[in-house]
Design a protein around this motif. Sequence first.
Motif, mmCIF file in Angstrom:
data_model
loop_
_atom_site.group_PDB
_atom_site.id
_atom_site.type_symbol
_atom_site.label_atom_id
_atom_site.label_comp_id
_atom_site.label_asym_id
_atom_site.label_seq_id
_atom_site.Cartn_x
_atom_site.Cartn_y
_atom_site.Cartn_z
ATOM 1 N N UNK A 1 0.893 -1.187 -0.028
ATOM 2 C CA UNK A 1 0.014 -0.116 0.119
ATOM 3 C C UNK A 1 0.893 1.303 -0.094
ATOM 4 N N UNK A 2 0.535 2.186 -1.018
ATOM 5 C CA UNK A 2 1.257 3.306 -0.989
ATOM 6 C C UNK A 2 2.530 3.228 -1.841
ATOM 7 N N UNK A 3 2.855 2.140 -2.146
ATOM 8 C CA UNK A 3 4.171 1.903 -2.940
ATOM 9 C C UNK A 3 3.875 1.294 -4.314
ATOM 10 N N UNK A 4 3.232 1.940 -5.126
ATOM 11 C CA UNK A 4 2.671 1.681 -6.597
ATOM 12 C C UNK A 4 2.857 3.048 -7.095
ATOM 13 N N UNK A 5 3.226 3.452 -8.396
ATOM 14 C CA UNK A 5 2.933 4.533 -9.140
ATOM 15 C C UNK A 5 1.475 4.804 -9.056
ATOM 16 N N UNK A 6 1.289 6.344 -9.370
ATOM 17 C CA UNK A 6 0.118 7.018 -9.179
ATOM 18 C C UNK A 6 -0.564 6.417 -10.565
ATOM 19 N N UNK A 7 -1.834 5.971 -10.241
ATOM 20 C CA UNK A 7 -2.680 5.456 -11.589
ATOM 21 C C UNK A 7 -2.505 3.990 -11.759
ATOM 22 N N UNK B 1 1.392 -16.711 -10.899
ATOM 23 C CA UNK B 1 0.618 -15.440 -11.003
ATOM 24 C C UNK B 1 1.245 -14.727 -12.110
ATOM 25 N N UNK B 2 0.573 -14.100 -12.993
ATOM 26 C CA UNK B 2 1.122 -13.184 -14.127
ATOM 27 C C UNK B 2 0.388 -11.706 -13.918
ATOM 28 N N UNK B 3 1.280 -10.733 -14.150
ATOM 29 C CA UNK B 3 0.573 -9.395 -14.073
ATOM 30 C C UNK B 3 1.498 -8.517 -15.185
ATOM 31 N N UNK B 4 0.780 -7.724 -15.784
ATOM 32 C CA UNK B 4 1.625 -6.944 -16.688
ATOM 33 C C UNK B 4 1.276 -5.512 -16.111
ATOM 34 N N UNK B 5 2.369 -4.921 -16.297
ATOM 35 C CA UNK B 5 2.673 -3.859 -15.676
ATOM 36 C C UNK B 5 2.932 -2.599 -16.723
ATOM 37 N N UNK B 6 1.761 -1.512 -16.625
ATOM 38 C CA UNK B 6 2.084 -0.463 -17.632
ATOM 39 C C UNK B 6 2.401 0.919 -17.268
ATOM 40 N N UNK B 7 2.000 1.146 -15.887
ATOM 41 C CA UNK B 7 2.440 2.614 -15.468
ATOM 42 C C UNK B 7 3.660 2.620 -14.990
ATOM 43 N N UNK B 8 4.487 3.480 -15.564
ATOM 44 C CA UNK B 8 5.976 3.674 -15.205
ATOM 45 C C UNK B 8 6.213 4.130 -13.498
ATOM 46 N N UNK B 9 7.506 3.693 -13.066
ATOM 47 C CA UNK B 9 7.575 4.055 -11.652
ATOM 48 C C UNK B 9 8.015 2.844 -10.931
#
Length: 155
Positions: free
Chosen positions: A73-79, A91-99
């Motif tokens: 919590x509080x440790x991901x990029x905005x959005x 588990x697979x996750x695709x990350x698109x938001x830079x940060x």
Amino acid sequence: MSRIASLLRALAIGAAVVTGADAAVAGEVHEVRMLNRNDIGPMPYEPDYLAIAPGDTIRFVPTTKGHNAETIKGFVPEGAQPFRSKLSETFEITLTEPGFYGIKCTPHYAMGMVMLVQVRDEAGARRASDVTLPQGLPPRARKRFEEIIDRAAGK
Ligand SMILES: [Cu+2]
């Protein structure tokens, strides 16, 4: 429309088509193993730091059972969307938001089972040492993050 205006318009359309084609290309898949121990210590992700491109996927593999991956919590990029995987499942996750994304294993967070993921922005200018660790991390998790950041910086 003047010749220059129509030429610029054609260029703009061309650029939009190229951008669209790039976005459709599937990103890379990066595998992260969830372990009870390695040479870093107990309860590690391996690797525990990844710098990836927007649209890349991370595949968490439960090499040993009882682990998962959850955003802190509080440790991901905005959005960016938080996520939480089920215990002992791939588990697979695709990350698109830079940060920067801080990821924890829910049952082993206090034991320091965390990893850092950097999704590079287009400039790719930010480094792991640019990360700001949030307040309130368990001491062992904070220590592991500091080790990860030092290692990524080549210290
Ligand atoms: Cu764990």
